[in-house]
Design an enzyme around this catalytic site. Structure first.
Site, short mmCIF file in Angstrom:
data_model
loop_
_atom_site.label_atom_id
_atom_site.label_comp_id
_atom_site.label_asym_id
_atom_site.label_seq_id
_atom_site.Cartn_x
_atom_site.Cartn_y
_atom_site.Cartn_z
N LYS A 126 -8.61 17.36 -11.07
CA LYS A 126 -9.12 16.55 -10.05
C LYS A 126 -10.68 17.39 -10.05
CE LYS A 126 -8.64 13.09 -7.74
NZ LYS A 126 -8.04 11.46 -7.87
P1 NAD Z 1 -12.78 4.07 -2.61
O1 NAD Z 1 -13.71 5.19 -3.01
O2 NAD Z 1 -13.42 2.45 -3.74
O3 NAD Z 1 -12.14 2.98 -1.59
C1 NAD Z 1 -11.57 3.98 -0.75
C2 NAD Z 1 -11.71 3.83 1.15
O4 NAD Z 1 -11.54 5.01 1.60
C3 NAD Z 1 -12.69 2.78 1.35
O5 NAD Z 1 -12.31 1.11 2.16
C4 NAD Z 1 -13.49 3.51 2.42
O6 NAD Z 1 -13.38 2.72 4.49
C5 NAD Z 1 -11.67 3.74 3.04
N1 NAD Z 1 -12.14 5.40 4.15
C6 NAD Z 1 -12.81 6.38 3.93
N2 NAD Z 1 -12.72 6.92 5.26
C7 NAD Z 1 -11.35 6.88 6.12
C8 NAD Z 1 -11.28 6.87 7.45
N3 NAD Z 1 -12.20 7.90 7.89
N4 NAD Z 1 -10.27 5.60 7.95
C9 NAD Z 1 -10.40 4.45 6.60
N5 NAD Z 1 -10.47 4.70 5.95
C10 NAD Z 1 -11.19 5.07 5.06
O7 NAD Z 1 -11.33 5.19 -3.70
P2 NAD Z 1 -9.79 4.29 -4.34
O8 NAD Z 1 -10.97 4.23 -5.69
O9 NAD Z 1 -9.91 2.89 -3.47
O10 NAD Z 1 -9.07 5.18 -3.52
C11 NAD Z 1 -8.11 5.38 -2.41
C12 NAD Z 1 -7.23 6.00 -2.74
O11 NAD Z 1 -6.21 5.84 -3.82
C13 NAD Z 1 -7.60 7.61 -2.66
O12 NAD Z 1 -6.09 8.64 -2.21
C14 NAD Z 1 -7.63 7.94 -4.39
O13 NAD Z 1 -6.98 9.46 -4.09
C15 NAD Z 1 -6.40 7.01 -4.33
N6 NAD Z 1 -6.02 6.94 -5.64
C16 NAD Z 1 -7.27 5.85 -6.73
C17 NAD Z 1 -7.08 5.32 -8.30
C18 NAD Z 1 -8.23 4.84 -8.52
O14 NAD Z 1 -8.13 4.20 -9.61
N7 NAD Z 1 -9.15 3.84 -7.71
C19 NAD Z 1 -5.66 6.02 -8.39
C20 NAD Z 1 -4.95 6.54 -8.06
C21 NAD Z 1 -4.93 7.29 -6.59
#
Ligand code: NAD
Length: 433
Positions: A120
């Site tokens: 990561k």
């Molecule tokens: P992203 O940046 O697209 O979205 C993040 C979201 O979190 C946004 O809607 C933001 O408003 C919200 N957020 C941030 N701070 C916040 C707070 N204090 N309170 C409430 N909401 C808050 O990110 P993503 O890619 O959707 O990732 C989200 C999660 O999924 C993370 O834990 C990431 O590690 C995990 N994940 C993502 C992927 C992927 O393919 N993108 C794969 C596996 C896991």
């Protein structure tokens, strides 16, 4: 080794802190290893990453001044194949966060039966405060600072919080330009790229789609019908918005959403497509006309069948867990539930579907993308979704199988499933030299 996880961590020089995210996750993994009576060397290897790369690099901002940024790449384990893991741009990126997420990637790739280890990386920055030009320069400088620490056969980044397909395109282009010998294979240094530059059909929605396939497999046993269920979401970024759109297409009702701008509610259901357009335009869910605003405490207490955290780590601690009115918590985000939160949920009879199972769809389709790049192939969406469903069902099945074998909860079972694959391969490969 009969030492407890706390003793192992103390021997490795940790100052024990129950609120530390990395120690929380290592403890859970080591508890599963002990449950399986895995050899002591394997527990030691899981407790610390192999490599911790930390870089500082300057970026010339639009106002002509330089800012020095801090970036990380943590490579936890590469027994099963090249390191694989996302790149995060967020002000709270820290060594411990990156170590936690890299460990979870090792476990996730092993559970999903992918030929990858775990890593990561990230940069301590709020990307919303940077112009597109500054973001591009930052991404290119970070990629060049990482240098030979990434590569298509060595360590393959992907998008995470604060990064997207455009970020991956800049990373791949920079890598290809500074590695003249890698022109043919160079784009497979990252996954999650735009479709017209080596990306895969189905990658953008993959994490949400994978969660839907896991729910298809597990919800019937919990007495919930996807077609008639209600759900709430924390986070409406890549994972949250795709989960919202895909579950609603299956007939489920999205009742409440919380993000960094506020919380919204509609008892008749929120239109996920309209909300996606609103978030694209305004940057968050606040002010969405198709729902009422609500306080974040009320959001946690909103009655739904399935509660889905899809934002940051540690968003369900003991306090929030007491408020949640749901039958199931399906962890789309990484490590969203603290051990205290998990104890409270268990005492209230709320099932937790663990992150390494629920969100392994993203890395699975990343693997399909990497494979397509290397074999100069292009798969159609039907093939991607079909293969994804097969992987997700297999992963869900092996979690259930381990839960029955070790008589444990689903999170411990998911770690047991990943660890058993890792233990088998260490068994035949041995430890060098
Ligand atoms: P992203 O940046 O697209 O979205 C993040 C979201 O979190 C946004 O809607 C933001 O408003 C919200 N957020 C941030 N701070 C916040 C707070 N204090 N309170 C409430 N909401 C808050 O990110 P993503 O890619 O959707 O990732 C989200 C999660 O999924 C993370 O834990 C990431 O590690 C995990 N994940 C993502 C992927 C992927 O393919 N993108 C794969 C596996 C896991």
């Amino acid at each position: 080794m009969s030492e407890s996880p706390a003793m192992i961590m103390t021997h490795l020089g940790f100052r024990l802190d129950p609120n530390n995210l990395y120690q929380q996750v290592v403890t859970q993994v080591l508890e599963s290893a002990k449950r399986m009576e895995l050899p002591g060397y394997l527990q030691l290897l899981m407790a610390q990453p192999k490599n911790e790369v930390k870089v500082h690099f300057p970026v010339k901002m639009d106002n002509g001044h330089f800012t020095l940024f801090k970036g990380y790449r943590i490579q936890h384990n590469n027994l099963l194949g090249p390191y694989k893991g996302g790149i995060r741009y967020h002000p709270h990126v820290s060594l411990d966060h990156m170590k936690t997420l890299a460990l979870l990637m090792t476990m996730k790739c092993a559970l999903a039966d992918l030929p990858y280890g775990g890593s990561k990386g990230g940069v301590q920055v709020d990307p919303r405060k940077l112009s597109p030009n500054e973001l591009q320069t930052l991404t290119r400088r970070f990629t060049s600072a990482l240098g030979a620490n990434i590569g298509p056969d060595h360590d393959i980044p992907a998008p995470d919080i604060g990064t997207n397909a455009q970020t991956m395109a800049w990373m791949a282009d920079t890598y290809i330009n500074i590695n003249a010998g890698q022109r043919a294979n160079g784009m497979s240094v990252v996954t999650g790229k735009p479709l017209h530059f080596g990306g895969s059909e189905g990658r953008e929605k993959a994490t949400g789609q994978g969660l839907v396939y896991v729910l298809e497999e597990l919800l019937p046993e919990l007495g919930i019908e996807m077609e008639h269920m209600s759900f709430s979401l924390i986070g409406y970024g890549n994972v949250g918005s795709w989960t919202g759109r895909l579950l609603t297409r299956r007939g489920a009702k999205m009742k409440a959403v919380l993000d960094h701008t506020g919380a919204i509610f509609n008892s008749r259901g929120i239109d996920p497509q309209a909300l996606t357009a609103h978030v694209m335009e305004k940057g968050g869910v606040a002010g969405f006309a198709g729902a009422e605003p609500m306080a974040s405490e009320d959001f946690y207490g909103c009655p739904v069948d399935v509660f889905i955290p899809a934002a940051l780590e540690q968003m369900i601690d003991g306090k929030q867990a007491k408020l949640i009115q749901a039958k199931v918590v399906a962890e789309a985000a990484n490590a969203p539930t603290t051990p205290e939160g998990e104890r409270v949920l268990a005492s209230r009879g709320i099932a937790v579907l663990p992150a390494i199972l629920c969100n392994c769809g993203g890395v699975t389709v990343s693997y399909f993308e990497w494979k397509q790049n290397r074999q100069a192939e292009t798969w159609g969406l039907e093939r991607v979704d079909g293969e994804l469903r097969r992987h997700m069902r297999h992963a869900a099945f092996s979690v259930k199988e381990n839960a029955a074998k070790y008589k444990c909860d689903l999170r411990s079972a998911a770690y047991c499933a990943g660890l058993s694959r890792i233990a088998e391969v260490y068994g035949v490969r041995g430890i060098f030299p």
